[in-house]
Design a protein around this motif. Structure first.
Motif, PDB file in Angstrom:
ATOM      1  N   PHE A  53      34.303  42.277  36.927  1.00 46.25           N
ATOM      2  CA  PHE A  53      35.095  43.320  37.558  1.00 46.25           C
ATOM      3  C   PHE A  53      35.791  44.130  36.468  1.00 46.25           C
ATOM      4  N   SER A  54      36.241  45.320  36.816  1.00 48.51           N
ATOM      5  CA  SER A  54      37.161  46.119  36.015  1.00 48.51           C
ATOM      6  C   SER A  54      36.708  46.222  34.560  1.00 48.51           C
ATOM      7  N   ASP A  55      37.627  45.960  33.616  1.00 50.12           N
ATOM      8  CA  ASP A  55      37.335  46.165  32.198  1.00 50.12           C
ATOM      9  C   ASP A  55      36.397  45.122  31.597  1.00 50.12           C
ATOM     10  N   ALA A  56      36.022  44.104  32.333  1.00 52.59           N
ATOM     11  CA  ALA A  56      35.046  43.124  31.835  1.00 52.59           C
ATOM     12  C   ALA A  56      33.616  43.653  31.957  1.00 52.59           C
ATOM     13  N   GLN A  57      33.431  44.723  32.721  1.00 50.54           N
ATOM     14  CA  GLN A  57      32.087  45.261  32.908  1.00 50.54           C
ATOM     15  C   GLN A  57      31.558  45.831  31.600  1.00 50.54           C
ATOM     16  N   THR A  58      30.259  45.729  31.409  1.00 52.05           N
ATOM     17  CA  THR A  58      29.631  46.145  30.159  1.00 52.05           C
ATOM     18  C   THR A  58      29.415  47.651  30.079  1.00 52.05           C
ATOM     19  N   GLU A  59      29.543  48.355  31.172  1.00 53.76           N
ATOM     20  CA  GLU A  59      29.456  49.819  31.224  1.00 53.76           C
ATOM     21  C   GLU A  59      30.591  50.317  32.110  1.00 53.76           C
ATOM     22  N   LYS A  60      31.044  51.531  31.844  1.00 49.31           N
ATOM     23  CA  LYS A  60      32.048  52.164  32.700  1.00 49.31           C
ATOM     24  C   LYS A  60      31.319  52.873  33.835  1.00 49.31           C
ATOM     25  N   ILE A  61      31.443  52.331  35.035  1.00 43.21           N
ATOM     26  CA  ILE A  61      30.813  52.898  36.224  1.00 43.21           C
ATOM     27  C   ILE A  61      31.938  53.380  37.138  1.00 43.21           C
ATOM     28  N   ALA A  62      31.822  54.597  37.629  1.00 44.55           N
ATOM     29  CA  ALA A  62      32.881  55.173  38.462  1.00 44.55           C
ATOM     30  C   ALA A  62      33.042  54.391  39.758  1.00 44.55           C
TER      31      ALA A  62
END
Length: 177
Positions: free
Chosen positions: A82-91
């Protein structure tokens, strides 16, 4: 062919670290060794699947691991971010499926589907708009599995496997219905 009589999924905790590493290394090597050099596989495992790295991931409050057990034997796991743990920034409010690892001897026994269903249940409970993941463009079996589950390709990114630049397809499933 092994008969699975009981199946359950449990949230991983720190005491499961060695088990997560064992499943990770076995699954990663079995899946990707035939298409990558031994040096690149070893380097990836050393950098990304060592106990220290897995402990960092397991202790991140925005990453969750769930272990699948068949007849009380650990046979795979899913890692979601979730959130900032994701490997890409998805809107938007999204959930990333970072890994679905199932031991090769348990392929075809619906364990991957049960782990995916667990992630989708968690995403719906969290009111996520989309679930997304990255999958190597040459992992046709995985792409077929995600297509069967209504994921669609929406982008791609480069992934470095040692000195080999590869392409991951980014796939998503909209939960807004």
């Amino acid at each position: 062919m092994q008969n699975i009589n009981t199946f359950n999924i449990q949230r991983a905790i720190l005491k499961d670290l060695n088990l997560l590493q064992e499943i990770s290394i076995n699954t990663f090597a079995a899946t990707f060794s035939s298409s990558n050099s031994a040096e690149n596989i070893a380097g990836y495992i050393e950098k990304n699947l060592n106990l220290q790295q897995l402990a960092l991931e397991l202790n991140n409050p925005n990453s969750h691991f769930y272990i699948a057990y068949a007849n009380a034997e650990a046979v795979g796991y899913i890692k979601i971010n979730f959130s900032d743990a994701q490997t890409e920034k998805i809107a938007g409010n999204t959930l990333e499926i970072h890994r679905i690892y199932v031991l090769q001897s348990f392929h075809g026994k619906s364990i991957g589907q049960l782990l995916l269903d667990k992630a989708l249940h968690i995403a719906r409970d969290a009111k996520c708009e989309n679930v997304w993941l990255g999958v190597w463009e040459l992992n046709h079996k995985a792409i077929q599995f995600y297509n069967k589950n209504s994921f669609i390709v929406f982008d791609k990114h480069d992934f470095m496997m040692g000195n080999d630049k590869q392409t991951d397809l980014l796939m998503k499933l909209s939960l807004l219905n």
